[in-house]
Design a protein around this motif. Structure first.
Motif, PDB file in Angstrom:
ATOM      1  N   LYS A 117       0.889  -1.059  -0.060  1.00  0.00           N
ATOM      2  CA  LYS A 117      -0.004  -0.093   0.020  1.00  0.00           C
ATOM      3  C   LYS A 117       0.814   1.103   0.111  1.00  0.00           C
ATOM      4  CE  LYS A 117      -3.899  -2.177   2.273  1.00  0.00           C
ATOM      5  NZ  LYS A 117      -4.776  -2.069   3.478  1.00  0.00           N
ATOM      6  N   ASP A 257      -9.606   2.263  -1.613  1.00  0.00           N
ATOM      7  CA  ASP A 257     -10.312   2.696  -0.769  1.00  0.00           C
ATOM      8  C   ASP A 257     -11.812   3.030  -1.123  1.00  0.00           C
ATOM      9  OD1 ASP A 257      -9.868   5.078  -2.277  1.00  0.00           O
ATOM     10  OD2 ASP A 257      -9.593   6.178  -0.662  1.00  0.00           O
ATOM     11  N   GLY A 320     -10.381  -2.159   2.935  1.00  0.00           N
ATOM     12  CA  GLY A 320      -9.953  -3.034   1.921  1.00  0.00           C
ATOM     13  C   GLY A 320     -10.403  -4.453   1.784  1.00  0.00           C
TER      14      GLY A 320
END
Length: 416
Positions: A117, A257, A320
């Protein structure tokens, strides 16, 4: 002679038999009379049973004619203002970017890998381009030379201005020839032009240096937005190319997101679907959890082959859990555009005349044709044929016909 004597005895025996026949004829009459009496008795009993059965059949037929069956009914109610439609869908990423090399060289460092990420502007990899650094140093040196030339031209211009300012009064008074005055004026103009050329050279070199600086900035491969690395195609030491046709594919990044769900809505449900309509997403592999979302984009045109409307739904995904490419189901809450009525499926009659229901009015059954808008299993939505408050018969008897008398079973009125 002895045979004769036997014949005499036989004759006597025959005579004796002849004397006994009348009593036997009287017994046959008694037997016939008894049989006749028995036959008459049977006929009388049979006739009595026949008439009794006829009376019972007549009574049963009268009872059947006068019988009014009891039926269960349910009240017709208006359908909800919101149509809930459940359809299969597929999730996609909100944003996806393929990152290519913009500078040719070797991968010096790699800071990200699949599944990482990353934040916007975070360094993903650095490309080493030694020749570019040399080009920048050379361009900087050239820019210094051009700036020095500009300063020299400016100094010459200043000298020409001073010379002309000093000589101009003397030319006017005749102390200096007019030819010298003309030379001073032209020298001033030449120095002004030289300053312009020198300034243009400086500007051009500065632009060239900015191009090189931008190319040097491309050595730093950074994330364009917050997301997750989904592909990585280079390692440290990999040679990468930067051109318009064969640039090296470095990374793929996905913004996770917010997840988009694409669903194809059938024509009969598409009318009334607009951006802002609420939706709920469910994934079979995540039982017991729902993901609320909102319709954000619609195609505004039905696909000719399938008569469906492509619709996109945005679903917040802060933790997520949802991933792109997942099969799911989406329940759309579409405002109803055309009114309809809900009828219990147990009230539907299907025969050669089509779909019908039996409505009770003042104890009389009336058969009405209906058109079904949607079949919801235990109930159906009907466009016409009934109105709010009508009492429809549930599980109507096969022999029920138009105008049949019925009576409503106590406590049998309800809603579907």
């Amino acid at each position: 002679m002895k045979p004769r004597h036997r014949l005499d005895q036989d004759d006597d025996t025959v005579m004796d038999g002849a004397m006994e026949r009348p009593p036997r004829r009287g017994g046959g009459r008694l037997l016939a009379v008894g049989a006749l009496a028995l036959l008459m008795t049977g006929l009388a009993y049979g006739a009595q049973g026949y008439y009794s059965r006829n009376r019972e059949l007549a009574a049963a037929a009268k009872q059947a004619r006068d019988f009014i069956p009891q039926v269960r009914v349910a009240a017709v109610r208006p359908s909800d203002d919101i149509v809930k439609v459940s359809l299969p869908a597929t999730t996609t990423a909100f944003d996806v970017a393929d990152i290519f090399a913009r500078a040719s060289g070797y991968i010096e460092t790699r800071e990200a890998d699949i599944g990482d990420k990353v934040k916007k502007g975070q360094l993903l990899a650095k490309i080493a381009v030694p020749e570019l650094d040399d080009q920048i140093l050379q361009a900087q040196a050239t820019l210094g030379q051009f700036k020095a030339a500009l300063q020299q031209a400016q100094a010459n211009l200043d000298l020409a201005k001073v010379t002309w300012q000093r000589d101009k009064p003397l030319v006017d008074q005749g102390w200096i020839t007019k030819e010298q005055g003309t030379i001073d004026v032209q020298s001033l103009k030449a120095q002004e032009a030289a300053v312009g050329v020198a300034q243009a050279n400086v500007n051009a070199q500065q632009d060239q240096l900015r191009v090189l600086d931008q190319q040097q900035a491309y050595q730093q491969v950074v994330a364009p937005f917050d997301g997750v690395i989904t592909q990585r195609n280079v390692d440290i030491g990999s040679l990468v190319q930067a051109d318009t046709t064969n640039s090296t594919f470095l990374f793929a990044i996905m913004q996770g997101d917010v997840i988009r769900a694409q669903v194809f809505v059938p024509q009969d449900q598409a009318f009334g679907l607009t951006p802002g309509v609420k939706a709920v997403l469910q994934v079979p592999e995540i039982p017991g959890r729902t993901f609320p979302g909102t319709v954000t984009r619609i195609a505004d045109a039905l696909a000719p082959g399938t008569r469906t409307l492509l619709t996109e739904i945005d679903i917040p995904n802060p933790d997520g859990v949802l991933t792109p490419g997942t099969y799911c189901t989406v329940e759309l809450q579409i405002p109803r555009k055309t009114p309809s009525f809900s009828v219990s499926a147990d009230a539907i009659i299907f025969n050669a005349d089509g779909l019908q229901v039996a409505v009770v009015e003042n104890g009389i059954a009336h058969i009405r044709k209906i058109s079904v808008a949607r079949d919801l299993g235990t109930e159906v939505e009907v466009r016409d044929g009934v109105k709010q408050g009508d009492l429809v018969i549930l599980n109507p008897p096969v022999e029920l016909a138009e105008g049949s008398k019925v009576q409503i079973s106590p406590a049998a009125v309800g809603t579907p």
